[in-house]
Design a protein around this motif. Structure first.
Motif, mmCIF file in Angstrom:
data_model
loop_
_atom_site.group_PDB
_atom_site.id
_atom_site.type_symbol
_atom_site.label_atom_id
_atom_site.label_comp_id
_atom_site.label_asym_id
_atom_site.label_seq_id
_atom_site.Cartn_x
_atom_site.Cartn_y
_atom_site.Cartn_z
ATOM 1 N N ALA A 278 -0.745 -27.653 -13.082
ATOM 2 C CA ALA A 278 0.673 -27.282 -13.200
ATOM 3 C C ALA A 278 1.213 -26.602 -11.937
ATOM 4 O O ALA A 278 2.424 -26.463 -11.776
ATOM 5 C CB ALA A 278 0.855 -26.362 -14.400
ATOM 6 N N GLU A 279 0.289 -26.190 -11.065
ATOM 7 C CA GLU A 279 0.689 -25.381 -9.898
ATOM 8 C C GLU A 279 1.731 -26.084 -9.023
ATOM 9 O O GLU A 279 2.729 -25.484 -8.629
ATOM 10 C CB GLU A 279 -0.563 -25.040 -9.076
ATOM 11 N N THR A 280 1.509 -27.388 -8.758
ATOM 12 C CA THR A 280 2.410 -28.113 -7.856
ATOM 13 C C THR A 280 3.828 -28.117 -8.424
ATOM 14 O O THR A 280 4.800 -27.815 -7.721
ATOM 15 C CB THR A 280 1.941 -29.584 -7.718
ATOM 16 N N ASP A 281 3.921 -28.450 -9.704
ATOM 17 C CA ASP A 281 5.207 -28.484 -10.382
ATOM 18 C C ASP A 281 5.875 -27.114 -10.304
ATOM 19 O O ASP A 281 7.076 -26.996 -10.009
ATOM 20 C CB ASP A 281 4.956 -28.873 -11.851
ATOM 21 N N ALA A 282 5.081 -26.054 -10.563
ATOM 22 C CA ALA A 282 5.621 -24.701 -10.572
ATOM 23 C C ALA A 282 6.145 -24.322 -9.184
ATOM 24 O O ALA A 282 7.249 -23.785 -9.043
ATOM 25 C CB ALA A 282 4.541 -23.722 -11.022
ATOM 26 N N LEU A 284 7.142 -26.173 -6.817
ATOM 27 C CA LEU A 284 8.337 -26.959 -6.487
ATOM 28 C C LEU A 284 9.600 -26.293 -7.020
ATOM 29 O O LEU A 284 10.673 -26.405 -6.460
ATOM 30 C CB LEU A 284 8.180 -28.348 -7.130
ATOM 31 N N HIS A 285 9.459 -25.586 -8.139
ATOM 32 C CA HIS A 285 10.625 -24.937 -8.765
ATOM 33 C C HIS A 285 10.611 -23.432 -8.552
ATOM 34 O O HIS A 285 11.294 -22.699 -9.276
ATOM 35 C CB HIS A 285 10.642 -25.235 -10.275
ATOM 36 N N ARG A 316 5.819 -27.103 -18.765
ATOM 37 C CA ARG A 316 6.923 -27.892 -18.189
ATOM 38 C C ARG A 316 8.260 -27.423 -18.778
ATOM 39 O O ARG A 316 9.226 -27.211 -18.051
ATOM 40 C CB ARG A 316 6.747 -29.372 -18.526
ATOM 41 N N ILE A 319 9.200 -24.094 -17.333
ATOM 42 C CA ILE A 319 9.707 -24.236 -15.955
ATOM 43 C C ILE A 319 11.145 -24.769 -15.989
ATOM 44 O O ILE A 319 12.039 -24.232 -15.326
ATOM 45 C CB ILE A 319 8.781 -25.177 -15.136
ATOM 46 N N ASP A 320 11.366 -25.798 -16.822
ATOM 47 C CA ASP A 320 12.732 -26.366 -16.944
ATOM 48 C C ASP A 320 13.721 -25.292 -17.383
ATOM 49 O O ASP A 320 14.848 -25.226 -16.899
ATOM 50 C CB ASP A 320 12.760 -27.490 -17.992
ATOM 51 N N SER A 323 15.297 -23.029 -14.660
ATOM 52 C CA SER A 323 15.880 -23.626 -13.454
ATOM 53 C C SER A 323 17.123 -22.862 -12.995
ATOM 54 O O SER A 323 17.435 -22.813 -11.805
ATOM 55 C CB SER A 323 16.207 -25.097 -13.699
#
Ligand code: ADP
Length: 421
Positions: A278-282, A284-285, A316, A319-320, A323
């Protein structure tokens, strides 16, 4: 015979009287042997034998001793004969040879393996297997045996117990079938809900595609057409087709992973592994992932891939939800703990917008989404996975702002025992 002492008390005795030869007048010698202690010992032995017999009947457990050197008669307890439906005289030597004839073909391999263990230096046999008796009845036996040997290593005796566990197995089978039926049912009902939603969900992008395509035809026929309009309509067609594709892809994933492969899972390890995913997604945001794990948690018996799917879905969503939040607040906290009832709880907490009351009601319905690119399948699938594992998934407001999604899983019974020791 019974004898009476001078003081009147009565005791058991053996009396022997002999006549002395060749004397006149005749003389006799008598021996009185007080056998009270032997009588008491006999009585005690009889009592403990009948108690043992009763205990064996209650536990449905029999025992035997086979003297391989035939130095003594073999012993088969009455309950053992009852379990096997035979008379003690019918038992062939050794008992394993008799049982071998009755072993269910499916258990033959493990039975043979256990017999080899008995002949090996381990000298021990411990096996649970099914037998089919001559009259066709099946019994599940838990059979434990040992060999004793003389100084030269020659086998002297087989000593063993046979426990008839058929009732326990029947109850376990029933519970398993019930669980399977329930899981199947909950899956079917989820699939049913999904199919209903799916028709609606796919219909929307298809209608949109048809409308944009008609618009394209109109633009193309128009004498003063603008290519930008056509391109825009084509881009919309593309986006809508991708959206429909995404719905189908996620459904397919769910169906594909339907077969649950259970194994002991350490939830803290699972979160650690998941952080990498999940790190990459996190990042990025601009979201930080923090883990607060309770040490020495018992394991849960679960499918690790499906559990990762659940946590990943929740992360996810978290994180959404953040935003729009100020960057200083963008943190997802993953925590684990054991509840007093023994269940393991995993919590995913965020500082996002939280849940609007109208959303909170429909959250777990398939295809409910408030996101433009959402599928609305994440929570529905997550909840059906958690339920199939015997747990619950729910949400509460986070302290301050945001939402907390919780789910529980029952701890593996084995690790609960070892933790209690
Ligand atoms: P999707 O993410 O595709 O919309 P989900 O089933 O995962 O599908 O979520 C359904 C809806 O639940 C989301 O659209 C959102 O409105 C709401 N939701 C889920 N998680 C959160 C969260 N952490 N904070 C606020 N709303 C959430």
């Amino acid at each position: 015979m019974q004898a009476r002492r001078k003081d009147g008390s009565v005791f058991a005795c053996e009396l022997a009287v002999g006549k002395v030869q060749g004397v006149e007048p005749p003389r006799f010698i008598g021996f009185i042997h007080d056998i009270t202690p032997r009588k008491l010992a006999d009585e005690r032995l009889r009592r403990s034998e009948s108690e043992l017999r009763l205990a064996q009947e209650l536990a449905n457990l029999g025992n035997y001793v086979v003297h391989l050197d035939q130095s003594e008669p073999d012993y088969y307890s009455p309950q053992l004969c009852r379990i096997l439906g035979i008379g003690a005289a019918e038992v062939a030597l050794p008992l394993t040879a008799l049982l071998e004839r009755w072993v269910h073909p499916g258990d033959r391999e493990k039975f043979d393996e256990a017999c080899r263990e008995l002949e090996s230096p381990a000298n021990a046999f411990d096996c649970e297997y099914c037998i089919v008796l001559e009259d066709g009845t099946t019994r599940y036996l838990h059979h434990i045996a040992q060999v004793t040997r003389d100084a030269q290593g020659n086998p002297l005796k087989h000593i063993g117990t046979i426990h008839d566990v058929s009732d326990r197995r029947a109850t376990e089978d029933e519970a398993r079938q019930l669980q399977e039926r329930l899981t199947h049912f909950s899956r079917l009902s989820t699939m049913g809900e999904m199919a209903a939603g799916l028709a609606h969900e796919i219909n929307q992008p298809l209608t949109a595609i048809a409308t944009y395509a008609q618009a394209c035809q109109r633009f193309m026929r128009s004498p003063n057409r603008d290519d930008a309009d056509v391109l825009e309509a084509l881009a919309q067609i593309n986006a809508q087709a991708l959206r429909a594709g995404e719905v189908i892809r996620r459904l397919r994933n769910f169906v594909k992973n339907r077969e649950v492969k259970r194994e002991p899972v350490d939830c803290n390890r699972l979160l650690d592994d998941l952080r990498t995913l999940a790190e990459t997604d996190a990042r990025l945001h601009n979201v930080r992932l923090r883990i607060d794990a309770e040490p020495a948690l018992p394991t849960v018996y679960a499918d690790p891939i499906q559990l990762q799917q659940v946590v990943l879905n929740l992360v996810r969503n978290a994180i959404d939800a953040m935003s729009e939040a100020p960057e200083t607040r963008r943190e997802v906290l993953l925590s684990t703990r054991q509840l007093p009832e023994g269940e393991i709880e995993i919590i995913v907490a965020d500082h996002g917008s939280g849940l609007a009351p109208e959303a909170a009601e429909h959250l777990f319905n398939p295809f409910f989404t408030t996101k433009s690119g959402g599928t609305g399948l994440g929570l529905a699938i997550s909840r059906s996975i958690v339920r199939a594992h015997g747990g619950r998934l729910w949400h509460t407001p986070n302290e301050g702002t945001g939402a907390r999604f919780h789910f529980t899983l029952p701890a593996s019974p084995m690790t609960l025992v070892s933790k209690g020791e």
